[in-house]
Design a protein around this motif. Structure first.
Motif, PDB file in Angstrom:
ATOM      1  N   LEU A  48       0.834  -1.203   0.000  1.00 53.52           N
ATOM      2  CA  LEU A  48       0.000   0.000   0.000  1.00 53.52           C
ATOM      3  C   LEU A  48       0.871   1.256   0.000  1.00 53.52           C
ATOM      4  O   LEU A  48       0.613   2.205  -0.757  1.00 53.52           O
ATOM      5  N   GLY A  49       1.906   1.272   0.835  1.00 54.51           N
ATOM      6  CA  GLY A  49       2.781   2.439   0.904  1.00 54.51           C
ATOM      7  C   GLY A  49       3.531   2.674  -0.386  1.00 54.51           C
ATOM      8  O   GLY A  49       3.716   3.828  -0.813  1.00 54.51           O
ATOM      9  N   GLU A  73       1.257   4.281  -2.950  1.00 53.42           N
ATOM     10  CA  GLU A  73       0.861   5.651  -2.616  1.00 53.42           C
ATOM     11  C   GLU A  73       1.923   6.706  -2.925  1.00 53.42           C
ATOM     12  O   GLU A  73       1.621   7.895  -2.935  1.00 53.42           O
ATOM     13  N   SER A 109      -4.036  11.769   2.941  1.00 52.26           N
ATOM     14  CA  SER A 109      -3.765  10.389   3.338  1.00 52.26           C
ATOM     15  C   SER A 109      -4.986   9.500   3.151  1.00 52.26           C
ATOM     16  O   SER A 109      -4.879   8.381   2.633  1.00 52.26           O
ATOM     17  N   ALA A 110      -6.149   9.994   3.522  1.00 56.40           N
ATOM     18  CA  ALA A 110      -7.362   9.174   3.432  1.00 56.40           C
ATOM     19  C   ALA A 110      -7.694   8.848   1.974  1.00 56.40           C
ATOM     20  O   ALA A 110      -8.026   7.697   1.641  1.00 56.40           O
ATOM     21  N   ARG A 156      -5.675   8.841  -0.686  1.00 51.14           N
ATOM     22  CA  ARG A 156      -4.712   7.973  -1.367  1.00 51.14           C
ATOM     23  C   ARG A 156      -4.780   6.538  -0.819  1.00 51.14           C
ATOM     24  O   ARG A 156      -4.545   5.585  -1.558  1.00 51.14           O
ATOM     25  N   ASP A 157      -5.079   6.386   0.472  1.00 50.90           N
ATOM     26  CA  ASP A 157      -5.268   5.040   1.023  1.00 50.90           C
ATOM     27  C   ASP A 157      -6.405   4.322   0.304  1.00 50.90           C
ATOM     28  O   ASP A 157      -6.285   3.148  -0.078  1.00 50.90           O
ATOM     29  N   GLU A 158      -7.489   5.059   0.119  1.00 53.50           N
ATOM     30  CA  GLU A 158      -8.664   4.469  -0.521  1.00 53.50           C
ATOM     31  C   GLU A 158      -8.358   4.075  -1.971  1.00 53.50           C
ATOM     32  O   GLU A 158      -8.673   2.959  -2.402  1.00 53.50           O
ATOM     33  N   GLU A 216      -5.781   1.101  -2.239  1.00 52.51           N
ATOM     34  CA  GLU A 216      -6.378  -0.193  -1.896  1.00 52.51           C
ATOM     35  C   GLU A 216      -7.276  -0.693  -3.030  1.00 52.51           C
ATOM     36  O   GLU A 216      -7.284  -1.885  -3.354  1.00 52.51           O
ATOM     37  N   ASP A 253      -0.697  -5.174   3.000  1.00 55.74           N
ATOM     38  CA  ASP A 253       0.189  -4.879   4.123  1.00 55.74           C
ATOM     39  C   ASP A 253       1.479  -5.704   4.072  1.00 55.74           C
ATOM     40  O   ASP A 253       2.214  -5.767   5.054  1.00 55.74           O
ATOM     41  N   GLU A 276       4.770  14.756   5.200  1.00 56.53           N
ATOM     42  CA  GLU A 276       5.033  13.488   4.525  1.00 56.53           C
ATOM     43  C   GLU A 276       6.523  13.148   4.555  1.00 56.53           C
ATOM     44  O   GLU A 276       6.906  11.989   4.770  1.00 56.53           O
TER      45      GLU A 276
END
Length: 652
Positions: free
Chosen positions: A105-106, A109, A119-120, A122-124, A127, A140, A260
């Motif tokens: 994931l990281g 991103e 952050s929210a 790009r996480d979405e 994923e 993960d 960041e």
């Protein structure tokens, strides 16, 4: 007429090899329309990778023109090129180029981090992309926990993170088995059907045949450009994606990138804990040395001042005569008790005592010894800071009554009283005069002379009448209040007594000079030892710079990846500089902790002396460690930010 997406005209790329120049690309002319799937094929050394690097703005041509959506790239600065890589290109590498300290994931991103996406969000998106590519249960997992095919899928998801319009794939199946390779090619085909422009660089004709257009390059020149198959109506993209408009937002302000970069610096430090610890070791030792030395110096100074204060150093000793060597001082009779009485009334006086002295023997039963007989007033004990170990001091009434009372010191007690005998109330003979012992002074640091001297304290009236037969004084001791300047009081006393005597027939010993001299000496020693500690701190800073330079050389590939996905020079500079500052700052706090621990251990083993820590020195140590990180970390950080993306990517 609509501009082509990519247009090359007479494009050359030359490299110096010693004294010769090697041409990797020779006057290449090429046009690629939006929505095409193009394969660039050629043998090793043919120039295909160089062409891809230039197309992806990782490298720049020596001459010729490269326009993208009608914009000439040679007019772009480094930040503009980074913006192109970040927001319009997506890179898929043969060796994946995933960062080992980040999970899947990281890694996906990273382009969005440099684009300033929250952050929210790009996480979405990350994923969703991983789930779409069959990696939903591996988000993960770190690269070392993924298979080659899974790593390449993660690389593809990273290329799509910012919704790239052009996908550049460099030998995307070169490190994969046949099944994984087929899956990756199918994904690329699907991305092309969505309207993205896909450019594949390969040496494998079978892979090139999957593209609708094949460009063959040899020895830096395009030797063929043909479509390997016509586009079937059901395979064509529903609608070509629009040409680049160069109006996407990027950057994310100031605080966002800083936050960041801080997070990435922490991750990098945690991933390389041993290296980070060795880097900060010099700072830890340097800061601990500086803080401990300052604390030792202040503790020494405080201890010395306490000892001096117990001697009554904020006091003036007034003697008859013009100086210590005045042979006529014994004949001067103007220094009298009334001088002391009048000085007592002055606002700067805390305690004033007349003083006379003589030598005599003290005897108790069969024991006798020579002793210093001091005739003083009841204020003497306050003026000199003497304390009782037992009994009491004589008072003003005893002085007025010529009382035959004596206060002895511990040395006298030990010398003439046998063990087990209580001296209080005992009658001793001083010379031939019987005196009753009323008190014993506690042992204290003596100012001048031997600490083994026996001292007796009697009312000065008794000494004058029974021992000297003279009313003149040897000296007057004046203890000054703490809020008065000693030099000012000395001048005031000189003027006061000169007016009373009609001339200056006395001299004053300002014992504050002793304090100033010793304080100056301790400060000098603290500065001297502190300078040595600062040198160790500078050496630690140089160590930080050296290890950071080594760190840059070890992380060249990582820097290349970050630049390929859109990191600007300032982003790289900021991250490495923050890492250096963090290393020094953490080292600074660790050094302070080590210094405090040293102080606690020192206090545990030494009850008579302790380190005195200064909040100023601790704050200065923190600021100093931060400054070292900035100063000594700047050069490695700048070197990292100025690396050539192509050279960095090919460093492995």
């Amino acid at each position: 007429m609509r501009e082509p997406l990519i247009q090359l005209e007479k494009l050359r790329r030359d490299f110096k090899s010693g004294d010769t120049v090697v041409s990797a690309l020779k006057d290449v002319d090429l046009t690629i329309e939006a929505g095409e799937m193009v394969a660039i094929i050629g043998t090793s050394g043919s120039g295909k990778s160089t062409l891809m690097h230039i197309l992806g703005c990782l490298d720049q041509a020596t001459s010729g023109s490269y326009r993208i959506s009608g914009k000439e790239t040679k007019l772009f600065d480094s930040d503009d090129l980074a913006k192109l890589r970040r927001e319009y290109f997506g890179f898929i590498f043969q060796r994946y180029h995933l960062l080992s300290e980040l999970d899947a994931l990281g890694n996906v991103e990273i382009p969005a981090v440099y684009a300033g996406v929250s952050s929210a969000k790009r996480d979405e998106r990350a994923e969703k992309l991983l789930t779409r590519l069959g990696m939903g249960d591996r988000v993960d997992h770190r690269p070392s926990q993924l298979s080659g095919g899974q790593q390449q899928r993660t690389s593809i998801a990273r290329a799509l993170m910012n919704d790239a319009e052009i996908i550049l794939a460099d030998e995307p199946t070169g490190a994969l088995d046949k099944k994984s390779g087929e899956e990756v090619l199918a994904i690329l085909k699907e991305l092309n059907r969505e309207g993205r422009t896909v450019i594949i660089v390969t040496h494998d004709p079978d892979i090139a045949a999957r593209a609708e257009r094949v460009i063959e390059i040899s020895d830096g020149e395009i030797i063929s450009d043909h479509r390997s198959e016509p586009i079937a109506p059901d395979e064509a993209a529903e609608q070509p994606r629009p040409l680049m408009t160069f109006d996407k937002k990027g950057g994310g302000g100031f605080l966002g990138p800083l936050r960041e970069a801080f997070g990435m610096a922490l991750l990098s430090m945690w991933a390389h804990k041993l290296r980070a610890f060795l880097t900060m070791l010099g700072i830890i030792i340097g800061i601990a040395s500086v803080v401990s030395v300052v604390a030792l110096g202040q503790g020494s100074q405080q201890r010395v001042l306490e000892n001096i204060s117990s001697l009554g150093t904020n006091s003036l000793e007034i003697f008859a005569g013009r100086s210590f060597g005045d042979v006529r001082s014994a004949r001067i009779t103007t220094l009298v008790v009334d001088d002391a009485t009048q000085l007592t009334k002055q606002p700067y006086a805390m305690a004033v005592t007349p003083t006379v002295s003589t030598q005599s023997t003290i005897r108790f039963e069969a024991n006798e010894a020579n002793a210093q007989v001091n005739g003083v007033s009841e204020q003497y004990f306050s003026a000199k800071g003497l304390e009782l170990s037992e009994g009491q001091f004589f008072d003003a009434q005893s002085v007025r009554d010529f009382a035959q009372e004596v206060v002895i010191d511990e040395n006298t007690k030990d010398a003439i009283f046998d063990d087990g005998i209580d001296p209080l109330g005992r009658i001793v003979f001083i010379g031939k005069v019987p005196m009753r012992v009323v008190g014993v002074t506690a042992t204290k640091q003596s100012g001048f002379g031997s600490s083994q001297r026996l001292s007796l304290y009697l009312p000065y009236t008794t000494v004058q009448a029974r021992f000297l037969g003279d009313s003149t004084l040897r000296s007057i001791t004046l203890r000054v209040k703490d809020d008065f300047d000693m030099d000012y009081v000395e001048s005031a006393v000189t003027e006061f007594l000169t007016l009373r005597h009609g001339s200056k027939d006395f001299y004053i010993l300002n014992t504050d000079d002793i304090r100033k001299t010793i304080t100056s000496t301790t400060q000098t020693m603290t500065i001297l030892i502190g300078s040595i500690a600062v040198i160790s701190l500078i050496v630690g800073g140089i160590g930080v710079m050296n290890i950071m330079l080594v760190s840059v050389s070890e992380r060249i590939s990582e820097i290349g990846v970050r630049m390929a996905v859109g990191a600007r020079q300032n982003d790289i500079l900021r991250q490495f500089l923050i890492e250096a500052v963090l290393v020094c700052l953490v080292g600074g706090f660790a050094g302070i902790g080590l210094a405090l621990g040293f102080g606690a251990a020192f206090s545990y083993f030494s009850s008579s002396f302790s380190l005195v820590y200064s909040s100023t020195s601790i704050i200065a140590a923190v600021l100093c460690s931060s400054l070292i990180g900035i100063v000594f970390g700047y050069l490695p950080a700048r070197n990292a930010s100025r690396l050539d993306p192509v050279a960095a990517l090919s460093s492995e």
